[in-house]
Design a protein around this motif. Structure first.
Motif, PDB file in Angstrom:
ATOM      1  N   MET A 101      50.877 -38.224  55.861  1.00  0.00           N
ATOM      2  CA  MET A 101      51.905 -38.972  56.560  1.00  0.00           C
ATOM      3  C   MET A 101      51.382 -39.428  57.915  1.00  0.00           C
ATOM      4  SD  MET A 101      55.743 -37.759  57.607  1.00  0.00           S
ATOM      5  CE  MET A 101      55.310 -36.796  59.043  1.00  0.00           C
ATOM      6  N   LYS A 102      51.493 -40.723  58.203  1.00  0.00           N
ATOM      7  CA  LYS A 102      51.044 -41.238  59.486  1.00  0.00           C
ATOM      8  C   LYS A 102      52.108 -40.962  60.533  1.00  0.00           C
ATOM      9  CE  LYS A 102      49.057 -45.282  61.750  1.00  0.00           C
ATOM     10  NZ  LYS A 102      48.539 -46.655  61.572  1.00  0.00           N
ATOM     11  N   HIS A 115      47.536 -38.377  61.589  1.00  0.00           N
ATOM     12  CA  HIS A 115      48.178 -38.174  60.291  1.00  0.00           C
ATOM     13  C   HIS A 115      48.425 -36.682  60.077  1.00  0.00           C
ATOM     14  CE1 HIS A 115      46.972 -42.288  58.802  1.00  0.00           C
ATOM     15  NE2 HIS A 115      46.129 -42.112  59.810  1.00  0.00           N
ATOM     16  N   LEU A 122      49.032 -33.657  57.124  1.00  0.00           N
ATOM     17  CA  LEU A 122      48.967 -33.210  55.743  1.00  0.00           C
ATOM     18  C   LEU A 122      49.931 -32.041  55.591  1.00  0.00           C
ATOM     19  CD1 LEU A 122      45.068 -33.045  55.414  1.00  0.00           C
ATOM     20  CD2 LEU A 122      46.547 -35.023  54.979  1.00  0.00           C
ATOM     21  N   ASP A 182      46.595 -33.261  48.932  1.00  0.00           N
ATOM     22  CA  ASP A 182      47.229 -34.026  50.008  1.00  0.00           C
ATOM     23  C   ASP A 182      46.179 -34.751  50.841  1.00  0.00           C
ATOM     24  OD1 ASP A 182      48.835 -31.605  49.253  1.00  0.00           O
ATOM     25  OD2 ASP A 182      50.310 -32.506  50.572  1.00  0.00           O
ATOM     26  N   ARG A 217      44.847 -37.758  48.890  1.00  0.00           N
ATOM     27  CA  ARG A 217      45.838 -38.843  48.873  1.00  0.00           C
ATOM     28  C   ARG A 217      45.879 -39.564  50.216  1.00  0.00           C
ATOM     29  NH1 ARG A 217      49.436 -36.123  46.755  1.00  0.00           N
ATOM     30  NH2 ARG A 217      50.419 -35.274  48.626  1.00  0.00           N
ATOM     31  N   GLU A 218      45.849 -38.812  51.303  1.00  0.00           N
ATOM     32  CA  GLU A 218      45.890 -39.441  52.633  1.00  0.00           C
ATOM     33  C   GLU A 218      44.627 -40.261  52.879  1.00  0.00           C
ATOM     34  OE1 GLU A 218      48.371 -40.177  55.848  1.00  0.00           O
ATOM     35  OE2 GLU A 218      48.774 -38.833  54.174  1.00  0.00           O
ATOM     36  N   GLU A 259      44.912 -43.576  51.130  1.00  0.00           N
ATOM     37  CA  GLU A 259      45.862 -44.480  51.771  1.00  0.00           C
ATOM     38  C   GLU A 259      45.270 -45.177  52.991  1.00  0.00           C
ATOM     39  OE1 GLU A 259      49.498 -42.449  52.541  1.00  0.00           O
ATOM     40  OE2 GLU A 259      50.031 -42.247  50.415  1.00  0.00           O
TER      41      GLU A 259
END
Length: 235
Positions: free
Chosen positions: A1-2, A8, A10, A39, A42-43, A46
């Motif tokens: 998540m940013k 970010h 995690l 996680d 995935r980050e 992105e």
């Protein structure tokens, strides 16, 4: 998540670690639980990066819910793992004193346990090789992390100030969500080796110039460290 430019998270409010993305590469702060490996991947996807862009992983301390994927990252991608010299043995072996759990609410405690099991907490591997760091060090990593000694939760607990992210990462020097009671807001963390020393260490956090205070457990706080320390002192 940013959370913000370069910054970010995690994981979630139960267990979290952090990624700092810069043009020079990536620095990670803490490694959560083993299951947070997914996680991380995935980050990275992105933001158009890979694990090979990670230049280093800095641990705020050596407890098992902060070293989760560290050894895998070190072995598979050659990423160096940095930890304060006073927590190096804990990081390599898991040896630490037993501390009282303190107050707990069954729902919150079971939620923490259940989430930890889903993220493969029982498969945590200790880190066989670490690079020892010290209070006041400025690491040669993306974002030039500054190490601030915060002994108390463990002998080698540190905060990590990264000016480019306008953030200070505090590990378990404080928490904004107590994993055993579910209580939210800035407060001391459970499972602390020396609560009095941990409380005294908060004075080292207050002057840090940052707009984000990022704990290993709880909501990221978009406020100055001084504000959070004041709230804990008043409580």
């Amino acid at each position: 998540m940013k959370l913000a430019p370069h910054l970010h998270r995690l994981g979630n409010d139960i267990v979290a670690s952090y990624l700092i993305d810069t043009p020079e590469g990536i620095t990670l702060v803490d490694a959560g639980l083993p299951g947070h490996w997914n996680d991380l991947q995935r980050e990275l996807r992105e933001i158009g990066r890979t694990a090979d862009d990670i230049r280093g992983l800095v641990l705020t301390h050596g407890d098992s819910d902060h070293i989760g994927f560290a050894e895998r990252l070190r072995v598979e991608h050659g990423v160096p793992v940095f930890v304060h010299e006073a927590d190096a043995h804990r990081t390599r072996t898991g040896e630490k004193p037993k501390t009282p759990a303190g107050p707990m609410r069954p729902g919150a405690a079971l939620g923490f346990l259940g989430y930890s099991l889903r993220k493969n907490a029982l498969r945590a591997k200790y880190v066989s090789e670490v690079t020892e760091i010290h209070d006041g060090d400025v690491l040669d990593l993306p974002g030039s992390p500054v190490i601030i000694g915060m002994p108390g939760h463990s002998p080698g607990s540190v905060a990590v100030h990264v000016p480019v992210a306008d953030a200070v990462f505090v590990g378990d020097a404080l928490t904004t969500r107590h994993v055993l009671t579910g209580r939210t807001g800035p407060q001391p963390a459970p499972f602390t080796d020396d609560p009095a020393e941990a409380h005294a260490s908060l004075s080292r956090l207050a002057p840090v110039p940052a707009s984000w205070v990022l704990p290993g457990h709880g909501t990221p706080w978009h406020a100055s460290p001084a504000e959070l320390v004041e709230r804990i002192e008043k409580a």
